[in-house]
Design a protein around this motif. Sequence first.
Motif, PDB file in Angstrom:
ATOM      1  N   ASP A  94      42.940  13.864  19.291  1.00 31.74           N
ATOM      2  CA  ASP A  94      43.154  14.875  18.735  1.00 31.74           C
ATOM      3  C   ASP A  94      42.105  15.416  17.704  1.00 31.74           C
ATOM      4  OD1 ASP A  94      45.525  14.754  20.195  1.00 31.74           O
ATOM      5  OD2 ASP A  94      46.795  15.430  18.515  1.00 31.74           O
ATOM      6  N   LYS A 131      42.635  16.755  22.751  1.00 35.11           N
ATOM      7  CA  LYS A 131      43.451  18.022  22.356  1.00 35.11           C
ATOM      8  C   LYS A 131      42.563  18.564  21.103  1.00 35.11           C
ATOM      9  CE  LYS A 131      47.906  15.397  22.805  1.00 35.11           C
ATOM     10  NZ  LYS A 131      47.692  14.230  21.848  1.00 35.11           N
ATOM     11  N   PHE A 158      44.208  20.143  25.954  1.00 29.55           N
ATOM     12  CA  PHE A 158      44.966  20.668  25.134  1.00 29.55           C
ATOM     13  C   PHE A 158      44.336  21.506  24.020  1.00 29.55           C
ATOM     14  CE2 PHE A 158      47.992  17.578  26.962  1.00 29.55           C
ATOM     15  CZ  PHE A 158      49.274  17.915  26.601  1.00 29.55           C
ATOM     16  N   LYS A 160      45.847  22.687  20.265  1.00 28.39           N
ATOM     17  CA  LYS A 160      46.945  22.418  19.378  1.00 28.39           C
ATOM     18  C   LYS A 160      46.969  23.195  18.085  1.00 28.39           C
ATOM     19  CE  LYS A 160      48.019  18.289  16.443  1.00 28.39           C
ATOM     20  NZ  LYS A 160      47.590  16.645  16.019  1.00 28.39           N
ATOM     21  N   LYS A 189      50.041  22.033  22.456  1.00 22.06           N
ATOM     22  CA  LYS A 189      50.559  21.093  21.602  1.00 22.06           C
ATOM     23  C   LYS A 189      51.210  21.960  20.290  1.00 22.06           C
ATOM     24  CE  LYS A 189      50.414  16.922  19.013  1.00 22.06           C
ATOM     25  NZ  LYS A 189      49.686  15.668  18.652  1.00 22.06           N
TER      26      LYS A 189
END
Length: 224
Positions: A94, A131, A158, A160, A189
């Motif tokens: 992330d 992400k 993704f 987020k 997310k």
Amino acid sequence: MKITKSKLAGMIDHTLLKPVAVHEDIITLCAEAREYKFAAVCVNPYWVPFAAEQLAGSGVAVCTVVGFPLGATSTVAKAGEAVRAVQCGALEVDMVLNIGAVKEQRADVVLDDIRAVVKAVHAQHPAAITKVIIETCYLNREQKILACRLAAQAGAHFVKTSTGFGPGGATVEDVALMRAIVGPEMGVKASGGIKTAGQVLAMIKAGAGRIGASAGVDIIGAME
């Protein structure tokens, strides 16, 4: 909308990003993730090798963060952090994008930053995912849309909402906007300030496919 406990658990990244975490905390985090079959544990890069050991054979992924929590480190540093994390056992990364560059609408800077991390992660493990944390609390609607589009263009898996360290966390409105922009194929997310089952279900209804939360055990326990 009816969702089972097991399905919900499989959508949660069980998260511990506090700077004061110690080995005992990570052991507990991973044990809970094994028991409840969460999608992943999300830990700071230092803890990735230890978490990977704790979760070996469990089916629970190790997720980590890079450029965290400000997004203002260099692209080279972010990519290097991502490489090392995947080498140590992370299968999900992330990253915090360059928030200032988004606010200035410097699309080339933001795109290159995200793309470098996506490529670094993929080169280490083709099945690993990236992400992009857009930290919605700092952005207006136009900037959120730009960030989502650039994340998709860069090949991230993704988008987020939040780090959980900013002045605001996930909102239903932001999740719905992000889903509308990235479409059905890319993940969304929701993370930051999510503490109850009701919040989780609202985020999922708005379009989130993954939830980042430190209260995962309590959330599952509150499900009927």
